[in-house]
Design a protein around this motif. Structure first.
Motif, PDB file in Angstrom:
ATOM      1  N   ASP A   9      -0.386  -2.532  16.718  1.00  0.00           N
ATOM      2  CA  ASP A   9      -0.624  -3.857  16.526  1.00  0.00           C
ATOM      3  C   ASP A   9      -1.053  -4.298  17.927  1.00  0.00           C
ATOM      4  N   LEU A  10      -1.899  -3.543  18.559  1.00  0.00           N
ATOM      5  CA  LEU A  10      -2.251  -4.051  19.834  1.00  0.00           C
ATOM      6  C   LEU A  10      -2.928  -5.783  20.219  1.00  0.00           C
ATOM      7  N   ALA A  11      -3.526  -5.964  19.181  1.00  0.00           N
ATOM      8  CA  ALA A  11      -3.824  -7.443  19.213  1.00  0.00           C
ATOM      9  C   ALA A  11      -2.951  -8.631  19.407  1.00  0.00           C
ATOM     10  N   LEU A  12      -1.617  -8.077  18.376  1.00  0.00           N
ATOM     11  CA  LEU A  12      -0.693  -9.195  18.685  1.00  0.00           C
ATOM     12  C   LEU A  12       0.194  -9.007  19.947  1.00  0.00           C
ATOM     13  N   HIS A  13       0.362  -7.793  20.330  1.00  0.00           N
ATOM     14  CA  HIS A  13       1.136  -7.603  21.871  1.00  0.00           C
ATOM     15  C   HIS A  13       0.316  -8.146  22.892  1.00  0.00           C
ATOM     16  N   ILE A  14      -1.168  -8.249  22.842  1.00  0.00           N
ATOM     17  CA  ILE A  14      -2.028  -8.830  23.743  1.00  0.00           C
ATOM     18  C   ILE A  14      -1.516 -10.334  23.906  1.00  0.00           C
ATOM     19  N   PRO A  33       8.966 -16.391  17.227  1.00  0.00           N
ATOM     20  CA  PRO A  33       8.231 -15.523  16.198  1.00  0.00           C
ATOM     21  C   PRO A  33       6.609 -15.961  16.374  1.00  0.00           C
ATOM     22  N   LEU A  34       6.005 -14.758  16.173  1.00  0.00           N
ATOM     23  CA  LEU A  34       4.837 -14.845  16.380  1.00  0.00           C
ATOM     24  C   LEU A  34       3.860 -14.080  15.285  1.00  0.00           C
ATOM     25  N   ALA A  35       2.726 -14.515  15.012  1.00  0.00           N
ATOM     26  CA  ALA A  35       1.950 -13.810  14.054  1.00  0.00           C
ATOM     27  C   ALA A  35       0.538 -14.243  14.280  1.00  0.00           C
ATOM     28  N   LEU A  36      -0.160 -13.033  14.141  1.00  0.00           N
ATOM     29  CA  LEU A  36      -1.646 -13.023  14.131  1.00  0.00           C
ATOM     30  C   LEU A  36      -2.390 -13.196  12.983  1.00  0.00           C
ATOM     31  N   VAL A  37      -3.114 -14.299  12.666  1.00  0.00           N
ATOM     32  CA  VAL A  37      -3.896 -14.630  11.396  1.00  0.00           C
ATOM     33  C   VAL A  37      -5.506 -14.463  11.633  1.00  0.00           C
ATOM     34  N   GLY A  38      -6.124 -14.314  10.606  1.00  0.00           N
ATOM     35  CA  GLY A  38      -7.373 -13.932  10.489  1.00  0.00           C
ATOM     36  C   GLY A  38      -8.065 -13.953   9.150  1.00  0.00           C
ATOM     37  N   VAL A  44      -1.822 -13.570   7.306  1.00  0.00           N
ATOM     38  CA  VAL A  44      -1.259 -12.922   8.451  1.00  0.00           C
ATOM     39  C   VAL A  44      -1.646 -11.484   8.501  1.00  0.00           C
ATOM     40  N   LEU A  45      -2.101 -11.175   9.756  1.00  0.00           N
ATOM     41  CA  LEU A  45      -2.865  -9.756  10.069  1.00  0.00           C
ATOM     42  C   LEU A  45      -1.534  -8.918  10.686  1.00  0.00           C
ATOM     43  N   GLN A  46      -0.772  -9.437  11.530  1.00  0.00           N
ATOM     44  CA  GLN A  46       0.080  -8.676  12.276  1.00  0.00           C
ATOM     45  C   GLN A  46       1.206  -9.575  12.772  1.00  0.00           C
ATOM     46  N   CYS A  47       2.717  -9.089  12.854  1.00  0.00           N
ATOM     47  CA  CYS A  47       3.740 -10.148  13.426  1.00  0.00           C
ATOM     48  C   CYS A  47       4.689  -9.419  14.238  1.00  0.00           C
ATOM     49  N   ASN A  48       5.466 -10.011  14.913  1.00  0.00           N
ATOM     50  CA  ASN A  48       6.374  -9.418  15.775  1.00  0.00           C
ATOM     51  C   ASN A  48       7.712  -9.240  14.943  1.00  0.00           C
ATOM     52  N   GLN A  49       8.787  -8.728  15.811  1.00  0.00           N
ATOM     53  CA  GLN A  49       9.962  -8.553  15.001  1.00  0.00           C
ATOM     54  C   GLN A  49      10.541  -9.683  14.496  1.00  0.00           C
ATOM     55  N   CYS A  69       8.979 -19.635   7.994  1.00  0.00           N
ATOM     56  CA  CYS A  69       9.531 -19.790   9.506  1.00  0.00           C
ATOM     57  C   CYS A  69       8.865 -21.064  10.038  1.00  0.00           C
ATOM     58  N   GLU A  70       9.711 -21.845  10.204  1.00  0.00           N
ATOM     59  CA  GLU A  70       9.365 -23.317  10.760  1.00  0.00           C
ATOM     60  C   GLU A  70       8.527 -22.967  12.108  1.00  0.00           C
ATOM     61  N   THR A  71       9.458 -22.459  13.117  1.00  0.00           N
ATOM     62  CA  THR A  71       8.993 -22.195  14.237  1.00  0.00           C
ATOM     63  C   THR A  71       7.977 -20.897  14.841  1.00  0.00           C
ATOM     64  N   LEU A  72       7.261 -20.621  13.569  1.00  0.00           N
ATOM     65  CA  LEU A  72       6.365 -19.711  13.609  1.00  0.00           C
ATOM     66  C   LEU A  72       5.147 -20.126  14.512  1.00  0.00           C
ATOM     67  N   GLN A  73       4.746 -19.406  15.510  1.00  0.00           N
ATOM     68  CA  GLN A  73       3.577 -19.668  16.200  1.00  0.00           C
ATOM     69  C   GLN A  73       2.425 -18.767  16.051  1.00  0.00           C
ATOM     70  N   LEU A  74       1.156 -19.295  15.711  1.00  0.00           N
ATOM     71  CA  LEU A  74       0.084 -18.603  15.422  1.00  0.00           C
ATOM     72  C   LEU A  74      -1.065 -18.477  16.296  1.00  0.00           C
ATOM     73  N   CYS A  75      -1.544 -17.248  16.267  1.00  0.00           N
ATOM     74  CA  CYS A  75      -2.704 -16.742  17.309  1.00  0.00           C
ATOM     75  C   CYS A  75      -3.709 -16.264  16.350  1.00  0.00           C
ATOM     76  N   HIS A  76      -4.887 -16.731  16.628  1.00  0.00           N
ATOM     77  CA  HIS A  76      -6.250 -16.366  15.883  1.00  0.00           C
ATOM     78  C   HIS A  76      -6.647 -15.089  16.371  1.00  0.00           C
ATOM     79  N   TYR A  77      -6.880 -14.024  15.611  1.00  0.00           N
ATOM     80  CA  TYR A  77      -7.342 -12.636  15.854  1.00  0.00           C
ATOM     81  C   TYR A  77      -8.799 -12.838  16.579  1.00  0.00           C
ATOM     82  N   ASP A  78      -8.905 -12.188  17.710  1.00  0.00           N
ATOM     83  CA  ASP A  78      -9.942 -12.143  18.443  1.00  0.00           C
ATOM     84  C   ASP A  78     -10.498 -10.677  18.772  1.00  0.00           C
TER      85      ASP A  78
END
Length: 478
Positions: A9-14, A33-38, A44-49, A69-78
């Motif tokens: 999950d390299l993109a997520l941990h970046i 809570p963090l999720a990578l979306v694309g 959801v492509l990747q998510c943390n624990q 998860c209401e507190t989920l933070q979203l990051c776009h896949y780059d």
């Protein structure tokens, strides 16, 4: 022997690392809570624990994940950022292997056989590599293989990163670990067709006759099996370190305070110093770009006293520049650019005194330029002219050259020249040295013919006097 490093999950941990770079408070706390979306529609492509604990899994639609998860933070896949990070990891791995191969999007292959003697054996090499990997704070899985493709498959299907990679790297041991893998795990496009024929594992495929297998599934599958076993070399190119340094950091939160900006800059300068140290390189100049959302980028040029590779030196120069910086818009990205990578030169102390300026003087000059600006710091340079008024020039700071040679070749000159020579009564002075005839400018309108003396006034002051057709004048004071 080859070692494959799979960064899970390299993109997520970046994105997670960039979150801690932006907010110092998150560095010592559990990430949100963090999720990578694309893709489209967004999923959801990747998510943390923490996101996985809330029931979020890869492949979920964005609406479902937000509801769980209401507190989920979203990051776009780059993908560009992911490939840039993989290239940076390859440059880092270059310190442990002379040959590194990139396997997109998140895997590296290191040639290991030629490095074991340098590191004192396989165990020592793996121990140093594992210690350096822990400092990167990226989860990884690794495996040894007798071919790059075999090591890649074993690392991608490994369950966890253990103290040592799985087993030896002999061809028989590696094939014994590969044969139980399913064709889906090997990411073969023929997996569904073979499953309908009752072929599910690589071992079942391995036992089939090669000629009939090629007739039914094509030549590409046979070439893949030959690269896997080592009968055919792997055609992928080895990584070559870039000729320039470039590090881009996309911030998850906007920074509108220079105090907060110092935290990610410290980490960035640390990464720069690590790469320069591994490659035995240095930089004379570094460009820092602060990107804004609705404003042109703020560019800061950091100029070192000489070729520099230490993070604390770059950090100090940056601090001096930031003290006179006014931030007009929040920062969304930070970029470090070094265009002039130079071989690192090790300096030793001089046996004899004298010579050029020492390192302390050069560092002071660089700090003054960073604090006051390059246009505010000037040096005096000797110029080849017999006329004293034109014997010196004002040049950029640090370009004055070595005054020692000029002092050895030229007669004594005063440090203080008067703007205009002043007429004097020569009887008030005692002539100590001279005359020195200076005659120049006859080919121009400003011709001069003077006899210069060093004279001492009655109160002890030393003056530089000259005599010409107009009388006696004082031109400067020692």
């Amino acid at each position: 022997m080859f070692l494959a490093l799979h960064f899970v999950d390299l993109a997520l941990h970046i994105q997670t690392q960039q979150l801690t770079l932006t907010d110092p408070a998150d560095a010592d706390s559990c990430p949100p809570p963090l999720a990578l979306v694309g893709d489209y529609p967004l999923r959801v492509l990747q998510c943390n624990q923490r996101a996985a604990a809330a029931g979020i899994v890869a492949g979920q639609r964005l609406g479902t994940a937000s509801a769980l998860c209401e507190t989920l933070q979203l990051c776009h896949y780059d993908p560009q950022l992911e490939q840039q990070t993989l290239s940076q990891l390859a440059a880092w791995a270059y310190g442990f292997s002379a040959q590194v191969m990139l396997v997109k999007p998140d895997l590296l292959v290191l040639e290991a056989s030629s490095m074991l003697k340098l590191f004192g054996g396989q165990q020592s090499w793996l121990a140093e590599l594992a210690a350096a990997l822990r400092l990167r704070q990226l989860p990884w899985r690794w495996a040894l293989g007798h071919t790059p493709l075999a090591a890649t498959l074993l690392a991608q299907t490994a369950t966890e990163a253990t103290a040592q990679p799985n087993g030896a790297a002999s061809s028989a041991a590696v094939l014994a670990q590969l044969l139980p893998l399913t064709l889906a795990q090997c990411q073969r496009p023929e997996a569904s067709r073979m499953a309908s024929m009752g072929i599910h594992t690589l071992g079942q495929l391995w036992d089939l006759p090669r000629a009939e297998l090629g007739q039914r599934f094509g030549l590409e599958l046979l070439l893949w099996l030959q690269r896997l076993s080592g009968q055919r070399p792997d055609p992928r190119p080895w990584f070559s370190p870039p000729a320039h340094y470039r590090r881009r950091l996309v911030l998850l939160h906007e920074i509108d305070n220079l105090t907060v900006l110092r935290f990610p800059l410290k980490r960035l300068f640390g990464e720069l110093a690590d790469e320069l140290r591994r490659r035995q390189l240095a930089l004379p100049r570094l460009q820092l770009r602060l990107l804004h959302r609705q404003r042109s980028a703020t560019e800061i040029t950091l100029t070192a006293a000489a070729n520099e590779h230490r993070s604390d030196a770059w950090q100090q120069l940056c601090e001096l520049q930031l003290q006179r910086l006014t931030l007009f818009a929040p920062i969304i990205e930070i970029e470090l650019i070094g265009q002039q990578l130079q071989p690192q030169q090790l300096h030793s102390e001089r046996l004899l005194a004298g010579g050029g300026p020492d390192d302390a003087a050069l560092r002071l000059l660089a700090q003054l330029q960073a604090r006051l600006g390059h246009d505010k710091v000037r040096s005096i340079q000797c110029h080849s002219s017999h006329r004293p008024e034109q014997a010196n020039r004002i040049v950029a700071g640090g370009d004055g050259g070595d005054r020692r040679l000029a002092d050895e070749l030229a007669p004594p000159r005063p440090l203080w020249l008067l703007p205009q020579p002043q007429a004097i009564d020569v009887g008030l002075f005692t002539l100590l040295r001279g005359p020195e005839r200076l005659e120049s400018g006859w080919w121009q309108a400003e011709a001069m013919a003077r006899d210069y003396f060093v004279g001492q006034r009655r109160d002890g002051a030393l003056a530089w006097l000259y005599h010409d057709q107009h009388g006696w004048f004082v031109h400067g004071w020692f």
